[in-house]
Design a protein around this motif. Structure first.
Motif, PDB file in Angstrom:
ATOM      1  N   TRP A 190     -29.818 -67.199 -19.435  1.00 33.87           N
ATOM      2  CA  TRP A 190     -28.719 -66.261 -19.694  1.00 33.87           C
ATOM      3  C   TRP A 190     -28.640 -65.919 -21.179  1.00 33.87           C
ATOM      4  N   VAL A 191     -28.797 -66.922 -22.042  1.00 32.92           N
ATOM      5  CA  VAL A 191     -28.770 -66.703 -23.491  1.00 32.92           C
ATOM      6  C   VAL A 191     -29.868 -65.739 -23.903  1.00 32.92           C
ATOM      7  N   ARG A 192     -31.053 -65.916 -23.338  1.00 35.81           N
ATOM      8  CA  ARG A 192     -32.161 -65.006 -23.647  1.00 35.81           C
ATOM      9  C   ARG A 192     -31.783 -63.557 -23.323  1.00 35.81           C
ATOM     10  N   GLU A 193     -31.100 -63.361 -22.241  1.00 38.15           N
ATOM     11  CA  GLU A 193     -30.679 -62.005 -21.861  1.00 38.15           C
ATOM     12  C   GLU A 193     -29.686 -61.441 -22.867  1.00 38.15           C
ATOM     13  N   GLN A 194     -28.790 -62.272 -23.365  1.00 35.67           N
ATOM     14  CA  GLN A 194     -27.780 -61.802 -24.309  1.00 35.67           C
ATOM     15  C   GLN A 194     -28.405 -61.477 -25.661  1.00 35.67           C
ATOM     16  N   ILE A 195     -29.400 -62.250 -26.074  1.00 36.69           N
ATOM     17  CA  ILE A 195     -30.078 -61.991 -27.349  1.00 36.69           C
ATOM     18  C   ILE A 195     -30.811 -60.661 -27.284  1.00 36.69           C
ATOM     19  N   GLY A 196     -31.503 -60.439 -26.199  1.00 33.47           N
ATOM     20  CA  GLY A 196     -32.107 -59.135 -25.958  1.00 33.47           C
ATOM     21  C   GLY A 196     -33.421 -58.863 -26.669  1.00 33.47           C
ATOM     22  N   LYS A 197     -33.952 -59.836 -27.396  1.00 29.61           N
ATOM     23  CA  LYS A 197     -35.224 -59.643 -28.107  1.00 29.61           C
ATOM     24  C   LYS A 197     -36.077 -60.893 -27.927  1.00 29.61           C
ATOM     25  N   GLU A 198     -37.332 -60.695 -27.548  1.00 31.85           N
ATOM     26  CA  GLU A 198     -38.215 -61.823 -27.305  1.00 31.85           C
ATOM     27  C   GLU A 198     -38.641 -62.533 -28.585  1.00 31.85           C
ATOM     28  N   ASP A 199     -38.680 -61.813 -29.715  1.00 33.11           N
ATOM     29  CA  ASP A 199     -39.194 -62.420 -30.936  1.00 33.11           C
ATOM     30  C   ASP A 199     -38.128 -63.165 -31.732  1.00 33.11           C
ATOM     31  N   VAL A 200     -36.929 -63.304 -31.202  1.00 32.60           N
ATOM     32  CA  VAL A 200     -35.894 -64.141 -31.817  1.00 32.60           C
ATOM     33  C   VAL A 200     -36.092 -65.569 -31.310  1.00 32.60           C
ATOM     34  N   ARG A 201     -36.305 -66.487 -32.229  1.00 31.59           N
ATOM     35  CA  ARG A 201     -36.626 -67.868 -31.861  1.00 31.59           C
ATOM     36  C   ARG A 201     -35.365 -68.581 -31.372  1.00 31.59           C
ATOM     37  N   LEU A 202     -35.482 -69.265 -30.242  1.00 31.78           N
ATOM     38  CA  LEU A 202     -34.328 -69.920 -29.638  1.00 31.78           C
ATOM     39  C   LEU A 202     -34.447 -71.436 -29.762  1.00 31.78           C
ATOM     40  N   VAL A 203     -33.471 -72.018 -30.444  1.00 33.40           N
ATOM     41  CA  VAL A 203     -33.384 -73.470 -30.638  1.00 33.40           C
ATOM     42  C   VAL A 203     -32.293 -73.996 -29.716  1.00 33.40           C
ATOM     43  N   VAL A 204     -32.634 -74.991 -28.909  1.00 38.92           N
ATOM     44  CA  VAL A 204     -31.709 -75.520 -27.905  1.00 38.92           C
ATOM     45  C   VAL A 204     -31.457 -77.000 -28.174  1.00 38.92           C
ATOM     46  N   TYR A 205     -30.235 -77.341 -28.538  1.00 37.36           N
ATOM     47  CA  TYR A 205     -29.847 -78.749 -28.654  1.00 37.36           C
ATOM     48  C   TYR A 205     -29.696 -79.336 -27.248  1.00 37.36           C
ATOM     49  N   THR A 206     -30.087 -80.601 -27.097  1.00 39.31           N
ATOM     50  CA  THR A 206     -30.100 -81.219 -25.772  1.00 39.31           C
ATOM     51  C   THR A 206     -29.646 -82.670 -25.859  1.00 39.31           C
ATOM     52  N   ALA A 207     -28.520 -82.981 -25.235  1.00 37.94           N
ATOM     53  CA  ALA A 207     -28.046 -84.365 -25.190  1.00 37.94           C
ATOM     54  C   ALA A 207     -29.065 -85.201 -24.426  1.00 37.94           C
ATOM     55  N   THR A 208     -29.630 -86.218 -25.105  1.00 38.27           N
ATOM     56  CA  THR A 208     -30.807 -86.912 -24.571  1.00 38.27           C
ATOM     57  C   THR A 208     -30.681 -88.420 -24.699  1.00 38.27           C
TER      58      THR A 208
END
Length: 316
Positions: A190-208
């Protein structure tokens, strides 16, 4: 295609004197990135990033996030210039809204939080590039400011957020976006859809939490998830479980952790055996994450040892 990376967080609540050794261990253990952030009333991320960079050789260090309303953008650019000149290609600064209550408490409540992020990110980029900047916006006011020294390697600028407008802004003016822990693969898509551009790097924090005793890891993470669920919003909406979570909180109260369904734990956290955590991280990559950043428990910096010992050998 952007290279997939693996990161780990050093929380601002961890003892700051342990940061150099923590950063070294992250680098030698095989992590690509170390991420920091600013929390009010705790040690700051800009100085921490300099310590982490100095203690390592290749590790990239991200700041996610710098509250855009708490710093003058010109002085932010000055600090980033020092870091970028000394550690070219290794500093990844990100800007965010800041916690509303804290920003009000320190006298930094903006007229428009969204405008503050956009204006700060735009002006910091122009200053780092050596432009003379005059800008008069809703939050940022600069009059003929210009750096006399600029970095040869421009640092990418990130924006952190959770909702449509901020994520869209990241796609408009930033090089990357940062989203917080408890982000499911569905939410990443869903976040990828909101950003709308493939070349924007997405960093995802993950409780691990990874451990050979999978039930131990999952039991601890159930408790952490129970503490977070009352604060969850858009991440729960995307999964379609908001009403179910509210009902569970009302029904079970302090016993919520014991009643959390496995599917909630499996969609919102990376918890369990090395193989279980590996599979979850790979699901985040498949959903659109470019960097998955493992977030240890607020009380347990030694979780880094478990990541290095149990997870890195099978994930990298």
């Amino acid at each position: 295609m952007l290279k997939k990376s693996l990161g780990v967080i050093f929380r601002p609540s961890f003892t700051p004197e342990t940061l150099p050794e923590y950063a070294k261990k992250a680098e030698t253990g095989g992590f690509d990135e170390l991420w920091l952030w600013d929390d009010c009333f705790l040690p700051g991320a800009l100085t921490a990033s300099a310590i982490a960079l100095s203690a390592t050789e290749k590790l990239k260090v991200g700041i996610g996030l710098i509250p855009s309303v708490a710093y003058n953008p010109f002085f932010t650019a000055m600090e980033l210039t020092t870091l970028a000149c000394n550690f070219p290609g290794r500093i990844l600064p990100g800007f965010g809204h800041g916690v509303g209550g804290w920003m009000k408490q320190i006298g930094a409540k903006p007229k428009s939080s969204l405008a503050a992020i956009e204006e700060t990110t735009t002006c910091v980029r122009r200053i780092l590039q050596g432009e003379e900047v005059t800008f008069h916006g809703k939050q940022v006011n600069l009059d003929k400011v210009q750096m006399t020294i600029t970095p040869d390697v421009q640092p990418p600028l990130y924006i952190g957020g959770m909702r449509t407008k901020t994520l869209g802004l990241a796609g408009k003016v930033a090089d990357g976006a940062i989203i917080p822990a408890y982000s499911s693969p569905a939410y990443v898509r869903w976040v990828r859809e909101q950003i709308g551009k493939e070349d924007v790097r997405l960093v995802v924090y993950t409780a691990t939490f990874v451990h050979p005793d999978a039930e131990l890891a999952r039991r601890v993470m159930r408790q952490r998830l129970a503490e977070w669920l009352p604060w969850g919003s858009i991440q729960l909406d995307v999964l379609g479980i908001t009403d179910d979570v509210k009902a569970a909180i009302e029904k079970h109260g302090e016993n919520l952790a014991e009643e959390i369904p496995d599917v909630w734990l499996d969609e919102l956290t990376a918890a369990g055996s090395p193989e279980q955590v590996k599979n979850y991280v790979e699901r985040l990559y498949e959903a659109g994450a470019d960097c998955v950043v493992l977030e240890p428990d607020a009380y347990s910096p030694e979780m880094l040892d478990g990541y290095v010992e149990y997870l890195l050998p099978i994930l990298k």
